[in-house]
Design a protein around this motif. Structure first.
Motif, PDB file in Angstrom:
ATOM      1  N   GLN A  15      -2.656 -11.381  -4.356  1.00 55.30           N
ATOM      2  CA  GLN A  15      -3.542 -12.626  -3.205  1.00 55.30           C
ATOM      3  C   GLN A  15      -4.581 -12.960  -1.732  1.00 55.30           C
ATOM      4  O   GLN A  15      -4.663 -12.380  -0.816  1.00 55.30           O
ATOM      5  CB  GLN A  15      -4.451 -13.556  -4.030  1.00 55.30           C
ATOM      6  CG  GLN A  15      -5.822 -12.988  -5.464  1.00 55.30           C
ATOM      7  CD  GLN A  15      -6.132 -14.480  -6.284  1.00 55.30           C
ATOM      8  OE1 GLN A  15      -4.988 -14.204  -7.252  1.00 55.30           O
ATOM      9  NE2 GLN A  15      -7.429 -14.397  -6.029  1.00 55.30           N
ATOM     10  N   VAL A  16      -3.834 -14.007  -0.745  1.00 56.02           N
ATOM     11  CA  VAL A  16      -3.490 -14.458  -0.391  1.00 56.02           C
ATOM     12  C   VAL A  16      -3.701 -13.197   1.194  1.00 56.02           C
ATOM     13  O   VAL A  16      -4.203 -12.873   1.632  1.00 56.02           O
ATOM     14  CB  VAL A  16      -2.521 -14.830   0.050  1.00 56.02           C
ATOM     15  CG1 VAL A  16      -2.759 -15.893   1.596  1.00 56.02           C
ATOM     16  CG2 VAL A  16      -2.675 -16.239  -0.562  1.00 56.02           C
ATOM     17  N   GLY A  17      -2.769 -12.271   0.787  1.00 52.84           N
ATOM     18  CA  GLY A  17      -1.639 -11.164   1.524  1.00 52.84           C
ATOM     19  C   GLY A  17      -2.864 -10.039   1.321  1.00 52.84           C
ATOM     20  O   GLY A  17      -4.265  -9.331   2.838  1.00 52.84           O
ATOM     21  N   ALA A  18      -4.533  -9.943   0.452  1.00 54.46           N
ATOM     22  CA  ALA A  18      -5.211  -8.981   0.317  1.00 54.46           C
ATOM     23  C   ALA A  18      -6.335  -9.648   1.091  1.00 54.46           C
ATOM     24  O   ALA A  18      -6.535  -8.812   1.760  1.00 54.46           O
ATOM     25  CB  ALA A  18      -5.236  -8.615  -1.407  1.00 54.46           C
ATOM     26  N   MET A  19      -6.696 -10.922   0.970  1.00 48.91           N
ATOM     27  CA  MET A  19      -8.104 -11.506   1.700  1.00 48.91           C
ATOM     28  C   MET A  19      -7.411 -11.654   2.949  1.00 48.91           C
ATOM     29  O   MET A  19      -8.291 -11.250   4.014  1.00 48.91           O
ATOM     30  CB  MET A  19      -7.850 -12.761   1.052  1.00 48.91           C
ATOM     31  CG  MET A  19      -8.995 -12.569  -0.223  1.00 48.91           C
ATOM     32  SD  MET A  19      -9.932 -11.725  -0.620  1.00 48.91           S
ATOM     33  CE  MET A  19     -11.231 -12.627   0.471  1.00 48.91           C
ATOM     34  N   VAL A  20      -6.686 -11.914   3.478  1.00 44.34           N
ATOM     35  CA  VAL A  20      -6.056 -11.679   5.123  1.00 44.34           C
ATOM     36  C   VAL A  20      -6.144 -10.564   5.717  1.00 44.34           C
ATOM     37  O   VAL A  20      -6.844 -10.029   7.044  1.00 44.34           O
ATOM     38  CB  VAL A  20      -4.319 -12.264   4.778  1.00 44.34           C
ATOM     39  CG1 VAL A  20      -4.425 -11.763   6.525  1.00 44.34           C
ATOM     40  CG2 VAL A  20      -4.213 -13.708   4.756  1.00 44.34           C
ATOM     41  N   THR A  21      -5.454  -9.214   5.343  1.00 46.01           N
ATOM     42  CA  THR A  21      -5.648  -7.933   5.340  1.00 46.01           C
ATOM     43  C   THR A  21      -7.275  -7.785   5.492  1.00 46.01           C
ATOM     44  O   THR A  21      -8.298  -7.264   6.967  1.00 46.01           O
ATOM     45  CB  THR A  21      -5.265  -6.589   3.871  1.00 46.01           C
ATOM     46  OG1 THR A  21      -3.719  -7.551   4.199  1.00 46.01           O
ATOM     47  CG2 THR A  21      -5.675  -5.515   4.331  1.00 46.01           C
ATOM     48  N   ARG A  22      -8.249  -8.251   4.312  1.00 46.33           N
ATOM     49  CA  ARG A  22      -9.639  -7.551   4.273  1.00 46.33           C
ATOM     50  C   ARG A  22     -10.627  -8.405   5.650  1.00 46.33           C
ATOM     51  O   ARG A  22     -10.714  -8.361   6.457  1.00 46.33           O
ATOM     52  CB  ARG A  22     -10.334  -7.787   3.187  1.00 46.33           C
ATOM     53  CG  ARG A  22     -11.758  -8.447   3.040  1.00 46.33           C
ATOM     54  CD  ARG A  22     -11.799  -8.246   1.261  1.00 46.33           C
ATOM     55  NE  ARG A  22     -11.533  -7.212   0.217  1.00 46.33           N
ATOM     56  CZ  ARG A  22     -11.167  -7.494  -1.142  1.00 46.33           C
ATOM     57  NH1 ARG A  22     -12.604  -8.041  -1.436  1.00 46.33           N
ATOM     58  NH2 ARG A  22     -10.701  -6.949  -1.825  1.00 46.33           N
ATOM     59  N   LEU A  23     -10.456  -9.995   5.701  1.00 46.25           N
ATOM     60  CA  LEU A  23     -10.817 -10.685   6.204  1.00 46.25           C
ATOM     61  C   LEU A  23     -10.327 -10.485   7.559  1.00 46.25           C
ATOM     62  O   LEU A  23     -11.097 -10.797   8.550  1.00 46.25           O
ATOM     63  CB  LEU A  23     -10.108 -12.106   6.217  1.00 46.25           C
ATOM     64  CG  LEU A  23     -11.200 -12.826   5.267  1.00 46.25           C
ATOM     65  CD1 LEU A  23     -10.198 -14.230   4.596  1.00 46.25           C
ATOM     66  CD2 LEU A  23     -12.536 -13.876   4.946  1.00 46.25           C
ATOM     67  N   LEU A  24      -8.984  -9.775   9.012  1.00 43.78           N
ATOM     68  CA  LEU A  24      -8.553  -9.910   9.674  1.00 43.78           C
ATOM     69  C   LEU A  24      -9.219  -7.781   9.723  1.00 43.78           C
ATOM     70  O   LEU A  24      -8.721  -7.954  11.092  1.00 43.78           O
ATOM     71  CB  LEU A  24      -7.794  -9.862   9.953  1.00 43.78           C
ATOM     72  CG  LEU A  24      -7.243 -11.438  10.172  1.00 43.78           C
ATOM     73  CD1 LEU A  24      -6.284 -12.271  10.087  1.00 43.78           C
ATOM     74  CD2 LEU A  24      -8.442 -12.707  10.664  1.00 43.78           C
ATOM     75  N   ARG A  25     -10.124  -7.600   8.861  1.00 39.36           N
ATOM     76  CA  ARG A  25      -9.713  -5.641   8.639  1.00 39.36           C
ATOM     77  C   ARG A  25      -8.743  -5.349   9.348  1.00 39.36           C
ATOM     78  O   ARG A  25      -8.400  -4.619  10.008  1.00 39.36           O
ATOM     79  CB  ARG A  25     -10.932  -5.591  10.037  1.00 39.36           C
ATOM     80  CG  ARG A  25     -12.314  -6.071   9.123  1.00 39.36           C
ATOM     81  CD  ARG A  25     -13.305  -6.129  10.452  1.00 39.36           C
ATOM     82  NE  ARG A  25     -12.907  -6.673  11.536  1.00 39.36           N
ATOM     83  CZ  ARG A  25     -13.505  -7.399  12.227  1.00 39.36           C
ATOM     84  NH1 ARG A  25     -13.352  -8.312  10.965  1.00 39.36           N
ATOM     85  NH2 ARG A  25     -12.029  -8.004  12.968  1.00 39.36           N
ATOM     86  N   LEU A  26      -7.174  -5.532   8.522  1.00 40.50           N
ATOM     87  CA  LEU A  26      -5.882  -4.713   8.809  1.00 40.50           C
ATOM     88  C   LEU A  26      -6.004  -3.654   8.113  1.00 40.50           C
ATOM     89  O   LEU A  26      -6.876  -3.934   6.806  1.00 40.50           O
ATOM     90  CB  LEU A  26      -5.231  -5.625   8.239  1.00 40.50           C
ATOM     91  CG  LEU A  26      -5.197  -7.235  10.217  1.00 40.50           C
ATOM     92  CD1 LEU A  26      -4.113  -7.796   8.639  1.00 40.50           C
ATOM     93  CD2 LEU A  26      -5.310  -7.322  11.178  1.00 40.50           C
TER      94      LEU A  26
END
Lengths: 179, 179
Positions: free
Chosen positions: B122-133
């Motif tokens: 979940q943390v990885g998914a949100m980091v990906t979304r928030l940083l547009r990776l």
């Protein structure tokens, strides 16, 4: 062999420098404590510890640094600070290419008193006797740092001899262990 | 605000640099891992970590360093190494005069996912979304370091505003706390 012993702690970090070889009278070269204010930020306290240790290494030029091995099961409230202070000590030594050796509190107590469960007073008394001091060094952190250095001179040399003996009887090639 | 986040560890230390202010899209400037060999001596591993962090600080020139707060009750087997690696990170930052802020794992999870008990995915998914990776940063230590930096941008600013508000309403003289 000149050993700088470190009893790590954030508030008081004991340092003692002892010169000697097993079976001969030991000489204390210096003893003291690096202190940092309890209300300072942790990063700043670590910087103060680094400066303190660097000054001792500059002045006494030890060949080896002996640090108390920190265990996570003891003194839970202070163990993180102790681990962090010990990291700075190990970093300073290794950065200069000095060998770092860790000894457990019971190894140190056993080395200087004959018992791994000796109390602080007993360790202080034996440090005073072995180094021919007028009184036990204070605070206890300073005495413990000297005990660590003494422990290393006695144990370290035994370990070195053992390692040399093993090396002498080792087959020419040994497979390196994998990480 | 440019924040360098550190997820401390002896074997893998995650580093992530994020630029941003609350309420605006965040920008990832860099992410990676400082690794040290598990079979190396502890002092040498700490020297390698110091060199790694220094290189990141040199390259990205952050204004703040955010480090995960290590607790002694978690992961007893690795907690000492984690505490020691975090000490090196805090030392490197403070030596440069950079402010160091600590955030707990649950504060970080709550900041990026809304739940303090979110899992790694979940943390990885949100980091990906928030940083547009394009994909979650790997290994998880790298994603966690980015999450720390994001957490600091959001929480740190809130804390600063609170402190400013308190300072604005504070009486002219306050007795300093004693150590």
């Amino acid at each position: 062999m000149r050993v700088l012993g470190v009893d790590p702690g954030l508030t008081r970090l004991g340092i003692g420098v002892v010169d000697g070889v097993p079976g001969r009278p030991l000489t204390m070269l210096g003893v003291g404590v690096v202190r940092t204010p309890a209300d300072a930020e942790i990063g700043h306290r670590l910087v103060l510890i680094e400066r303190g240790i660097e000054a001792w290494l500059d002045e006494y030029r030890p060949e080896v640094v002996a640090v108390e091995r920190v265990f996570s099961q003891h003194n839970v409230s202070t163990v993180m600070g102790t681990a962090q202070a010990s990291a700075v000590a190990m970093l300073c030594a290794s950065r200069r290419g000095l060998p770092v050796h860790l000894h457990t509190p019971s190894e140190v107590k056993a080395a200087v008193t004959g018992s791994g469960r000796a109390d602080k007073a007993q360790v202080g008394a034996m440090v005073t006797r072995l180094l021919r001091l007028d009184a036990p060094p204070k605070p206890a952190d300073a005495a413990d740092a000297l005990a660590l250095a003494i422990c290393h001179i006695w144990r370290g040399t035994a370990t070195n001899r053992l390692q040399q003996a093993i090396a002498a009887h080792r087959p020419a090639r040994i497979q390196e262990p994998r990480a």
